[in-house]
Design a protein around this motif. Structure first.
Motif, PDB file in Angstrom:
ATOM      1  N   ALA A  41      81.574  17.213 -19.448  1.00 15.45           N
ATOM      2  CA  ALA A  41      80.471  17.683 -18.617  1.00 15.45           C
ATOM      3  C   ALA A  41      80.579  19.183 -18.422  1.00 15.45           C
ATOM      4  N   LEU A  42      79.448  19.853 -18.347  1.00 13.78           N
ATOM      5  CA  LEU A  42      79.436  21.316 -18.278  1.00 13.78           C
ATOM      6  C   LEU A  42      80.043  21.850 -16.997  1.00 13.78           C
TER       7      LEU A  42
ATOM      8  N   LEU B  38      86.138  35.563 -17.111  1.00 17.16           N
ATOM      9  CA  LEU B  38      86.715  35.172 -18.390  1.00 17.16           C
ATOM     10  C   LEU B  38      85.705  34.472 -19.294  1.00 17.16           C
ATOM     11  N   ARG B  39      84.521  34.239 -18.779  1.00 19.02           N
ATOM     12  CA  ARG B  39      83.522  33.510 -19.560  1.00 19.02           C
ATOM     13  C   ARG B  39      83.078  34.319 -20.773  1.00 19.02           C
ATOM     14  N   ASP B  40      82.941  33.612 -21.902  1.00 19.65           N
ATOM     15  CA  ASP B  40      82.490  34.241 -23.145  1.00 19.65           C
ATOM     16  C   ASP B  40      81.706  33.196 -23.927  1.00 19.65           C
ATOM     17  N   ASP B  41      80.495  33.535 -24.338  1.00 21.94           N
ATOM     18  CA  ASP B  41      79.648  32.587 -25.061  1.00 21.94           C
ATOM     19  C   ASP B  41      80.269  32.142 -26.387  1.00 21.94           C
ATOM     20  N   ARG B  42      81.218  32.891 -26.927  1.00 26.23           N
ATOM     21  CA  ARG B  42      81.850  32.511 -28.194  1.00 26.23           C
ATOM     22  C   ARG B  42      82.634  31.214 -28.059  1.00 26.23           C
ATOM     23  N   TYR B  43      83.093  30.917 -26.813  1.00 26.75           N
ATOM     24  CA  TYR B  43      83.886  29.713 -26.604  1.00 26.75           C
ATOM     25  C   TYR B  43      83.040  28.448 -26.661  1.00 26.75           C
ATOM     26  N   LEU B  44      81.706  28.584 -26.581  1.00 29.52           N
ATOM     27  CA  LEU B  44      80.848  27.405 -26.570  1.00 29.52           C
ATOM     28  C   LEU B  44      80.868  26.671 -27.913  1.00 29.52           C
TER      29      LEU B  44
END
Length: 267
Positions: free
Chosen positions: A261-262, A189-195
């Motif tokens: 925290a990441l 589900l990871r997507d860089d747009r969520y950062l």
């Protein structure tokens, strides 16, 4: 005797620092046996830091004693300037390299011991002795290799080579993986747009996403069964990504919601 084997094969590395290689673990740190002996050779005490050495007797102590005895015989029979082969003791082995069968020395321990005794006694010390080699065997053809794998499979031997051989390895895949009935890993589900989302927007997105995620009872059972060995299983690392596990629970509870925290997951 195992001690003679270790001496003849070069397992004794250094008598001054008293180090001997493990019998079955070449990558392990060398052992440190020691002996206390009188001038007449009577051994008063001995010890080794291996498991068997706790009883004050082990093959490593024996190898050290045989090494000392062989050097003593060399020193008593000739001087350094008399023979080029004065220090013709077995060379210490640091590592055992991988080699094809035809390049491996299959000389027996008893033969190696006789050669060492011959050197000590001054017999044929100038003669270069070649390791025993097997006769040349041509490389098998693709058909011959396939026929061997086929025969191994027919014999139901569960040979390890079948697990990495095309055409035979599929039956070694666990049934859980074959069925494919596993929950979706959260890492997918990871997507860089969520950062770049704000904490409020990210929280709303996670709440909405959680309503679409489902895990059936069968999928949960399969995941538990597949990851039962934890760090010994590759799937365990994949399924734990993105989850709040015991090791990060404190970080999740104490992290700042404004600057989390990441390694934590906020929901």
């Amino acid at each position: 005797m195992e001690a003679i084997n270790q001496l003849s094969c070069g397992w004794v590395r250094d008598v001054q620092s008293m180090t001997v290689r493990h019998s079955q673990q070449m990558n392990a740190a060398p052992l440190h046996p020691w002996v206390i002996a009188n001038k007449d050779g009577m051994v008063e005490a001995a010890h080794c830091d291996c498991k068997a050495g706790l009883r004050e007797t082990c093959s490593h102590v024996g190898a050290l004693l045989f090494h000392i005895e062989a050097i003593h015989r060399l020193m008593s029979r000739r001087t350094v300037t008399q023979e080029k082969a004065y220090w013709s003791m077995p060379k210490a082995v640091d590592k055992v390299p991988y080699a094809e069968i035809r390049d491996i020395d299959f000389t027996s321990v008893s033969t190696k011991k006789r050669r060492l005794d011959s050197v000590i006694n001054g017999e044929d010390v100038q003669q270069e002795r070649q390791p025993l080699k097997l006769p040349y065997v041509p490389e098998p053809t693709a058909l011959e290799r396939w026929e061997l794998l086929r025969d191994l499979h027919a014999a139901n031997t569960h040979s390890s080579v079948l697990t990495v051989s095309s055409g035979f390895q599929d039956e070694f895949i666990p049934h859980i993986l074959q069925d494919g009935n596993l929950p979706q890993p959260l890492v997918d589900l990871r997507d860089d747009r969520y950062l770049d989302m704000s904490p409020e927007a990210l929280r709303a997105h996670c709440i909405e996403l959680s309503r679409t995620l489902t895990v059936t009872e069968e999928q949960a059972i399969n995941a538990e069964r597949l990851t039962r060995y934890q760090s010994k299983c590759k799937k365990w690392f994949r399924f734990r990504l993105g989850r709040i596990t015991a090791s990060i629970m404190k970080s999740v509870c104490t992290t700042s919601s404004e600057n989390p925290a990441l390694l934590t997951v906020l929901a």
